[in-house]
Design an enzyme around this catalytic site. Sequence first.
Site, PDB file in Angstrom:
ATOM      1  N   SER A  38     -37.509 -41.417  21.398  1.00 56.51           N
ATOM      2  CA  SER A  38     -36.542 -41.302  20.282  1.00 56.51           C
ATOM      3  C   SER A  38     -36.084 -39.855  20.129  1.00 56.51           C
ATOM      4  O   SER A  38     -36.892 -38.935  20.131  1.00 56.51           O
ATOM      5  CB  SER A  38     -37.139 -41.809  18.968  1.00 56.51           C
ATOM      6  OG  SER A  38     -38.502 -41.510  18.882  1.00 56.51           O
ATOM      7  N   HIS A  70     -30.179 -54.185  20.897  1.00 52.99           N
ATOM      8  CA  HIS A  70     -30.294 -52.897  21.624  1.00 52.99           C
ATOM      9  C   HIS A  70     -30.533 -53.247  23.087  1.00 52.99           C
ATOM     10  O   HIS A  70     -31.586 -53.760  23.434  1.00 52.99           O
ATOM     11  CB  HIS A  70     -31.490 -52.145  21.028  1.00 52.99           C
ATOM     12  CG  HIS A  70     -31.897 -50.942  21.821  1.00 52.99           C
ATOM     13  ND1 HIS A  70     -31.312 -49.702  21.628  1.00 52.99           N
ATOM     14  CD2 HIS A  70     -32.803 -50.786  22.802  1.00 52.99           C
ATOM     15  CE1 HIS A  70     -31.863 -48.837  22.460  1.00 52.99           C
ATOM     16  NE2 HIS A  70     -32.767 -49.456  23.195  1.00 52.99           N
ATOM     17  N   ARG A  96     -38.208 -47.949  26.683  1.00 54.37           N
ATOM     18  CA  ARG A  96     -39.619 -48.074  27.099  1.00 54.37           C
ATOM     19  C   ARG A  96     -40.259 -49.186  26.297  1.00 54.37           C
ATOM     20  O   ARG A  96     -39.824 -49.517  25.203  1.00 54.37           O
ATOM     21  CB  ARG A  96     -40.367 -46.757  26.924  1.00 54.37           C
ATOM     22  CG  ARG A  96     -40.571 -46.349  25.493  1.00 54.37           C
ATOM     23  CD  ARG A  96     -41.552 -45.253  25.169  1.00 54.37           C
ATOM     24  NE  ARG A  96     -42.019 -44.310  26.127  1.00 54.37           N
ATOM     25  CZ  ARG A  96     -41.990 -42.983  25.922  1.00 54.37           C
ATOM     26  NH1 ARG A  96     -41.407 -42.499  24.853  1.00 54.37           N
ATOM     27  NH2 ARG A  96     -42.524 -42.157  26.791  1.00 54.37           N
ATOM     28  N   THR A  97     -41.300 -49.792  26.883  1.00 51.58           N
ATOM     29  CA  THR A  97     -42.087 -50.795  26.163  1.00 51.58           C
ATOM     30  C   THR A  97     -43.291 -50.091  25.549  1.00 51.58           C
ATOM     31  O   THR A  97     -44.011 -49.381  26.254  1.00 51.58           O
ATOM     32  CB  THR A  97     -42.555 -51.896  27.144  1.00 51.58           C
ATOM     33  OG1 THR A  97     -41.406 -52.546  27.671  1.00 51.58           O
ATOM     34  CG2 THR A  97     -43.427 -52.927  26.432  1.00 51.58           C
ATOM     35  N   HIS A  98     -43.445 -50.248  24.235  1.00 57.59           N
ATOM     36  CA  HIS A  98     -44.588 -49.631  23.578  1.00 57.59           C
ATOM     37  C   HIS A  98     -45.775 -50.592  23.570  1.00 57.59           C
ATOM     38  O   HIS A  98     -45.593 -51.801  23.531  1.00 57.59           O
ATOM     39  CB  HIS A  98     -44.246 -49.258  22.131  1.00 57.59           C
ATOM     40  CG  HIS A  98     -43.272 -48.125  22.012  1.00 57.59           C
ATOM     41  ND1 HIS A  98     -41.905 -48.313  22.053  1.00 57.59           N
ATOM     42  CD2 HIS A  98     -43.469 -46.794  21.891  1.00 57.59           C
ATOM     43  CE1 HIS A  98     -41.305 -47.137  21.926  1.00 57.59           C
ATOM     44  NE2 HIS A  98     -42.220 -46.201  21.839  1.00 57.59           N
ATOM     45  N   GLU A 197     -50.185 -43.033  10.971  1.00 55.80           N
ATOM     46  CA  GLU A 197     -51.551 -42.663  10.627  1.00 55.80           C
ATOM     47  C   GLU A 197     -51.677 -42.420   9.123  1.00 55.80           C
ATOM     48  O   GLU A 197     -50.742 -42.004   8.463  1.00 55.80           O
ATOM     49  CB  GLU A 197     -51.986 -41.372  11.339  1.00 55.80           C
ATOM     50  CG  GLU A 197     -51.942 -41.439  12.850  1.00 55.80           C
ATOM     51  CD  GLU A 197     -50.532 -41.575  13.359  1.00 55.80           C
ATOM     52  OE1 GLU A 197     -50.327 -42.384  14.274  1.00 55.80           O
ATOM     53  OE2 GLU A 197     -49.615 -40.932  12.822  1.00 55.80           O
ATOM     54  N   SER A 216     -46.948 -43.448  22.160  1.00 52.67           N
ATOM     55  CA  SER A 216     -46.530 -43.701  23.556  1.00 52.67           C
ATOM     56  C   SER A 216     -47.149 -42.655  24.481  1.00 52.67           C
ATOM     57  O   SER A 216     -48.071 -41.949  24.106  1.00 52.67           O
ATOM     58  CB  SER A 216     -44.992 -43.610  23.634  1.00 52.67           C
ATOM     59  OG  SER A 216     -44.590 -42.247  23.442  1.00 52.67           O
ATOM     60  N   ASN A 239     -41.117 -35.387  12.599  1.00 57.46           N
ATOM     61  CA  ASN A 239     -41.632 -35.375  11.218  1.00 57.46           C
ATOM     62  C   ASN A 239     -42.983 -34.672  11.211  1.00 57.46           C
ATOM     63  O   ASN A 239     -43.645 -34.591  12.238  1.00 57.46           O
ATOM     64  CB  ASN A 239     -41.810 -36.813  10.702  1.00 57.46           C
ATOM     65  CG  ASN A 239     -42.745 -37.609  11.592  1.00 57.46           C
ATOM     66  OD1 ASN A 239     -42.303 -38.137  12.611  1.00 57.46           O
ATOM     67  ND2 ASN A 239     -44.036 -37.656  11.257  1.00 57.46           N
TER      68      ASN A 239
END
Length: 275
Positions: A38, A70, A96-98, A197, A216, A239
Amino acid sequence: PDLDDPTTDPFDVARLAAEVIARRTGVEKHDVALVLGSGWGGAADLLGETVAELASHEVPGFSRPAVAGHVGTLRSVRIAGDGDRPDRHALVLGSRTHLYEGRGVRRVVHGVRTAAAAGASTVVLTNGCGGLNPAWGPGTPVLVRDHLNLTATSPLEGATFVDLTDLYSQRLRAVAREVDASLDEGVYVQFPGPHYETPAEVAMAGRLGGDLVGMSTTLEAIAARHAGLEVLGISLVTNLAAGISPEPLDHAEVLAAGRAAGPRISALLAEVVRR
Ligand SMILES: Nc1nc2[nH]c(I)nc2c(=O)[nH]1
Protein backbone atom coordinates in the site's frame (compact mmCIF):
# COMPACT_ATOMS: atom_id res chain seq x y z
CA PRO A 1 -2.88 -27.46 -11.01
CA ASP A 2 -4.34 -26.50 -7.69
CA LEU A 3 -2.05 -24.87 -5.15
CA ASP A 4 -4.50 -25.95 -2.44
CA ASP A 5 -3.94 -29.62 -3.25
CA PRO A 6 -1.11 -30.82 -0.98
CA THR A 7 0.06 -33.25 -3.69
CA THR A 8 0.64 -30.34 -6.08
CA ASP A 9 4.24 -29.11 -6.16
CA PRO A 10 3.99 -25.30 -5.77
CA PHE A 11 7.13 -24.88 -7.85
CA ASP A 12 5.44 -26.60 -10.80
CA VAL A 13 2.68 -23.99 -10.58
CA ALA A 14 5.29 -21.20 -10.42
CA ARG A 15 7.02 -22.57 -13.52
CA LEU A 16 3.68 -22.77 -15.34
CA ALA A 17 2.84 -19.21 -14.31
CA ALA A 18 6.24 -18.03 -15.57
CA GLU A 19 5.61 -19.72 -18.94
CA VAL A 20 2.22 -18.02 -19.25
CA ILE A 21 3.77 -14.66 -18.36
CA ALA A 22 6.59 -15.09 -20.90
CA ARG A 23 4.10 -16.06 -23.60
CA ARG A 24 1.54 -13.33 -22.83
CA THR A 25 4.09 -10.52 -22.36
CA GLY A 26 6.55 -11.64 -25.04
CA VAL A 27 9.30 -11.09 -22.47
CA GLU A 28 11.41 -14.25 -22.14
CA LYS A 29 13.18 -13.26 -18.92
CA HIS A 30 12.34 -10.82 -16.17
CA ASP A 31 15.44 -9.68 -14.26
CA VAL A 32 13.86 -8.09 -11.21
CA ALA A 33 10.50 -8.42 -9.47
CA LEU A 34 8.65 -5.81 -7.47
CA VAL A 35 5.91 -6.49 -4.95
CA LEU A 36 4.06 -3.22 -4.42
CA GLY A 37 2.45 -2.72 -1.04
CA SER A 38 0.00 0.00 0.00
CA GLY A 39 1.30 3.41 -1.03
CA TRP A 40 3.78 2.04 -3.58
CA GLY A 41 1.39 1.81 -6.55
CA GLY A 42 2.93 4.64 -8.57
CA ALA A 43 6.46 3.22 -8.75
CA ALA A 44 5.95 1.09 -11.85
CA ASP A 45 5.22 4.06 -14.10
CA LEU A 46 8.46 5.80 -13.12
CA LEU A 47 10.45 2.63 -13.71
CA GLY A 48 10.08 2.48 -17.46
CA GLU A 49 7.70 1.64 -20.26
CA THR A 50 4.98 -0.89 -19.52
CA VAL A 51 5.41 -3.59 -22.15
CA ALA A 52 2.37 -5.64 -21.15
CA GLU A 53 -0.22 -5.86 -18.42
CA LEU A 54 -2.06 -9.05 -17.45
CA ALA A 55 -5.00 -9.65 -15.13
CA SER A 56 -3.29 -11.69 -12.44
CA HIS A 57 -6.14 -14.20 -12.09
CA GLU A 58 -5.44 -15.26 -15.71
CA VAL A 59 -2.04 -16.55 -14.56
CA PRO A 60 -1.92 -19.97 -12.85
CA GLY A 61 -1.81 -19.81 -9.06
CA PHE A 62 -2.82 -16.17 -8.74
CA SER A 63 -6.23 -15.65 -7.24
CA ARG A 64 -8.74 -12.87 -7.67
CA PRO A 65 -7.96 -10.15 -5.10
CA ALA A 66 -10.15 -10.13 -2.01
CA VAL A 67 -11.13 -6.48 -2.53
CA ALA A 68 -14.21 -6.39 -4.76
CA GLY A 69 -13.74 -4.53 -8.02
CA HIS A 70 -9.99 -4.33 -7.54
CA VAL A 71 -8.42 -6.24 -10.43
CA GLY A 72 -4.97 -7.54 -9.56
CA THR A 73 -2.52 -7.00 -12.39
CA LEU A 74 0.92 -8.25 -13.35
CA ARG A 75 2.98 -5.78 -15.40
CA SER A 76 6.10 -6.24 -17.46
CA VAL A 77 8.09 -2.99 -17.47
CA ARG A 78 11.15 -2.35 -19.64
CA ILE A 79 13.96 -0.62 -17.77
CA ALA A 80 15.92 1.17 -20.46
CA GLY A 81 19.58 0.27 -20.43
CA ASP A 82 22.25 2.93 -20.76
CA GLY A 83 25.49 2.83 -22.78
CA ASP A 84 27.11 -0.21 -21.29
CA ARG A 85 24.04 -1.96 -19.94
CA PRO A 86 21.30 -3.74 -21.89
CA ASP A 87 17.58 -3.22 -21.31
CA ARG A 88 16.21 -5.15 -18.36
CA HIS A 89 12.66 -6.12 -17.52
CA ALA A 90 10.82 -5.81 -14.22
CA LEU A 91 7.88 -8.00 -13.28
CA VAL A 92 5.59 -5.81 -11.19
CA LEU A 93 3.27 -7.88 -8.99
CA GLY A 94 0.46 -5.40 -8.44
CA SER A 95 -1.55 -7.34 -5.93
CA ARG A 96 -0.31 -9.57 -3.17
CA THR A 97 -2.16 -12.22 -1.18
CA HIS A 98 -1.98 -11.60 2.55
CA LEU A 99 -1.83 -14.45 5.07
CA TYR A 100 -4.95 -13.02 6.76
CA GLU A 101 -7.01 -13.83 3.64
CA GLY A 102 -6.79 -17.47 4.72
CA ARG A 103 -5.93 -18.68 1.21
CA GLY A 104 -2.89 -20.53 2.51
CA VAL A 105 0.77 -19.59 2.72
CA ARG A 106 1.52 -21.06 -0.75
CA ARG A 107 -0.53 -18.27 -2.35
CA VAL A 108 1.18 -15.67 -0.17
CA VAL A 109 4.55 -16.55 -1.74
CA HIS A 110 3.43 -17.68 -5.21
CA GLY A 111 4.36 -14.28 -6.69
CA VAL A 112 7.99 -14.39 -5.61
CA ARG A 113 8.29 -18.05 -6.68
CA THR A 114 6.85 -17.12 -10.09
CA ALA A 115 9.31 -14.22 -10.37
CA ALA A 116 12.21 -16.59 -9.69
CA ALA A 117 10.86 -19.03 -12.30
CA ALA A 118 10.57 -16.09 -14.73
CA GLY A 119 14.30 -15.49 -14.41
CA ALA A 120 14.50 -12.78 -11.76
CA SER A 121 17.60 -12.61 -9.58
CA THR A 122 16.32 -9.81 -7.32
CA VAL A 123 13.02 -9.02 -5.66
CA VAL A 124 12.04 -5.72 -4.02
CA LEU A 125 9.37 -6.25 -1.37
CA THR A 126 7.53 -3.07 -0.38
CA ASN A 127 4.80 -2.63 2.18
CA GLY A 128 2.84 -0.14 4.22
CA CYS A 129 3.30 -0.49 7.95
CA GLY A 130 3.09 1.03 11.38
CA GLY A 131 6.14 2.70 12.85
CA LEU A 132 7.42 2.48 16.41
CA ASN A 133 9.85 5.37 16.04
CA PRO A 134 8.09 8.72 16.52
CA ALA A 135 10.72 10.31 14.27
CA TRP A 136 9.24 8.35 11.35
CA GLY A 137 6.07 10.26 10.56
CA PRO A 138 3.46 8.99 8.11
CA GLY A 139 5.01 8.85 4.62
CA THR A 140 8.52 7.88 5.77
CA PRO A 141 10.21 5.08 3.77
CA VAL A 142 12.41 2.79 5.89
CA LEU A 143 14.78 0.06 4.66
CA VAL A 144 14.10 -3.36 6.18
CA ARG A 145 17.33 -4.53 7.88
CA ASP A 146 15.91 -7.76 9.32
CA HIS A 147 12.57 -9.23 10.42
CA LEU A 148 10.69 -10.95 13.22
CA ASN A 149 8.20 -13.46 11.80
CA LEU A 150 5.40 -13.64 14.37
CA THR A 151 3.05 -15.56 12.08
CA ALA A 152 4.07 -18.92 13.61
CA THR A 153 4.30 -20.31 10.08
CA SER A 154 6.69 -20.70 7.15
CA PRO A 155 6.26 -20.85 3.36
CA LEU A 156 8.74 -23.74 3.30
CA GLU A 157 7.51 -27.32 3.62
CA GLY A 158 9.34 -30.36 4.92
CA ALA A 159 12.97 -30.45 6.03
CA THR A 160 13.80 -27.35 4.02
CA PHE A 161 16.41 -25.73 6.22
CA VAL A 162 17.38 -22.29 4.83
CA ASP A 163 19.97 -19.88 6.26
CA LEU A 164 18.50 -16.40 6.69
CA THR A 165 21.55 -14.36 7.64
CA ASP A 166 21.74 -11.26 5.42
CA LEU A 167 18.21 -12.07 4.22
CA TYR A 168 17.69 -8.37 3.44
CA SER A 169 20.73 -7.83 1.28
CA GLN A 170 23.34 -5.49 2.75
CA ARG A 171 24.50 -4.75 -0.83
CA LEU A 172 21.06 -3.64 -1.99
CA ARG A 173 20.55 -1.53 1.13
CA ALA A 174 23.82 0.25 0.31
CA VAL A 175 22.56 0.88 -3.24
CA ALA A 176 19.34 2.33 -1.80
CA ARG A 177 21.34 4.62 0.46
CA GLU A 178 23.40 5.81 -2.54
CA VAL A 179 20.07 6.97 -3.95
CA ASP A 180 18.83 8.48 -0.69
CA ALA A 181 21.39 8.77 2.09
CA SER A 182 18.71 9.83 4.54
CA LEU A 183 17.06 6.38 4.53
CA ASP A 184 16.84 4.79 7.96
CA GLU A 185 16.72 1.03 8.60
CA GLY A 186 14.54 -1.03 10.87
CA VAL A 187 13.44 -4.48 11.94
CA TYR A 188 10.05 -5.39 10.45
CA VAL A 189 7.66 -7.47 12.57
CA GLN A 190 4.93 -9.41 10.79
CA PHE A 191 1.78 -10.06 12.76
CA PRO A 192 -0.90 -12.37 11.32
CA GLY A 193 -3.56 -9.62 11.32
CA PRO A 194 -6.06 -8.64 9.95
CA HIS A 195 -6.60 -6.64 13.15
CA TYR A 196 -4.06 -4.00 14.09
CA GLU A 197 -1.92 -4.54 17.21
CA THR A 198 -2.94 -3.47 20.66
CA PRO A 199 -0.66 -0.93 22.31
CA ALA A 200 0.67 -3.75 24.49
CA GLU A 201 1.51 -5.83 21.41
CA VAL A 202 3.29 -2.85 19.83
CA ALA A 203 5.25 -2.39 23.08
CA MET A 204 6.09 -6.11 23.00
CA ALA A 205 7.32 -5.83 19.39
CA GLY A 206 9.51 -2.92 20.50
CA ARG A 207 10.97 -4.89 23.37
CA LEU A 208 11.70 -7.74 20.97
CA GLY A 209 13.75 -5.31 18.86
CA GLY A 210 11.12 -4.44 16.26
CA ASP A 211 10.83 -1.00 14.66
CA LEU A 212 8.00 -1.58 12.15
CA VAL A 213 4.79 -3.63 12.39
CA GLY A 214 2.92 -5.03 9.44
CA MET A 215 1.00 -7.97 8.01
CA SER A 216 3.12 -9.01 5.04
CA THR A 217 6.67 -9.36 3.68
CA THR A 218 8.46 -11.81 6.03
CA LEU A 219 7.04 -14.99 4.45
CA GLU A 220 7.67 -13.64 0.95
CA ALA A 221 11.26 -12.82 1.93
CA ILE A 222 11.90 -16.34 3.24
CA ALA A 223 10.48 -17.90 0.07
CA ALA A 224 12.48 -15.48 -2.08
CA ARG A 225 15.73 -16.41 -0.34
CA HIS A 226 14.88 -20.12 -0.69
CA ALA A 227 14.29 -19.53 -4.41
CA GLY A 228 17.75 -17.92 -4.66
CA LEU A 229 16.64 -14.29 -5.05
CA GLU A 230 18.50 -11.33 -3.56
CA VAL A 231 15.99 -9.42 -1.42
CA LEU A 232 15.50 -5.71 -0.75
CA GLY A 233 12.69 -4.72 1.61
CA ILE A 234 11.37 -1.16 1.91
CA SER A 235 8.57 -0.20 4.28
CA LEU A 236 6.45 2.90 4.03
CA VAL A 237 5.43 4.06 7.46
CA THR A 238 1.86 5.17 6.94
CA ASN A 239 0.91 5.47 10.60
CA LEU A 240 2.43 5.46 14.03
CA ALA A 241 1.79 2.01 15.47
CA ALA A 242 -0.94 1.76 18.09
CA GLY A 243 -0.04 3.34 21.37
CA ILE A 244 2.97 5.21 20.04
CA SER A 245 0.83 8.31 19.70
CA PRO A 246 -2.35 9.01 21.73
CA GLU A 247 -4.45 9.18 18.52
CA PRO A 248 -6.45 6.04 17.48
CA LEU A 249 -5.58 4.42 14.11
CA ASP A 250 -7.52 6.00 11.30
CA HIS A 251 -7.51 4.02 8.05
CA ALA A 252 -8.35 7.10 5.98
CA GLU A 253 -5.28 8.85 7.42
CA VAL A 254 -3.23 5.78 6.61
CA LEU A 255 -4.33 5.85 2.97
CA ALA A 256 -3.83 9.61 2.67
CA ALA A 257 -0.27 9.39 4.03
CA GLY A 258 0.54 6.64 1.56
CA ARG A 259 -0.75 8.71 -1.35
CA ALA A 260 1.09 11.83 -0.25
CA ALA A 261 4.41 9.97 -0.09
CA GLY A 262 3.80 8.39 -3.49
CA PRO A 263 5.97 10.57 -5.74
CA ARG A 264 9.04 10.50 -3.45
CA ILE A 265 9.02 6.78 -2.77
CA SER A 266 8.17 5.89 -6.37
CA ALA A 267 11.16 7.92 -7.59
CA LEU A 268 13.34 6.27 -4.94
CA LEU A 269 12.21 2.78 -5.91
CA ALA A 270 12.63 3.42 -9.65
CA GLU A 271 16.16 4.76 -9.15
CA VAL A 272 17.19 1.88 -6.89
CA VAL A 273 15.88 -0.71 -9.37
CA ARG A 274 17.59 1.06 -12.27
CA ARG A 275 20.87 0.51 -10.46
N1 LIG B 1 0.17 -4.85 11.64
C1 LIG B 1 0.06 -3.62 11.12
N2 LIG B 1 -0.07 -3.51 9.78
C2 LIG B 1 -0.18 -2.27 9.28
N3 LIG B 1 -0.32 -1.90 7.98
C3 LIG B 1 -0.39 -0.56 7.99
I1 LIG B 1 -0.62 0.54 6.27
N4 LIG B 1 -0.30 -0.05 9.22
C4 LIG B 1 -0.16 -1.13 10.06
C5 LIG B 1 -0.03 -1.25 11.48
O1 LIG B 1 -0.02 -0.31 12.25
N5 LIG B 1 0.09 -2.54 11.94
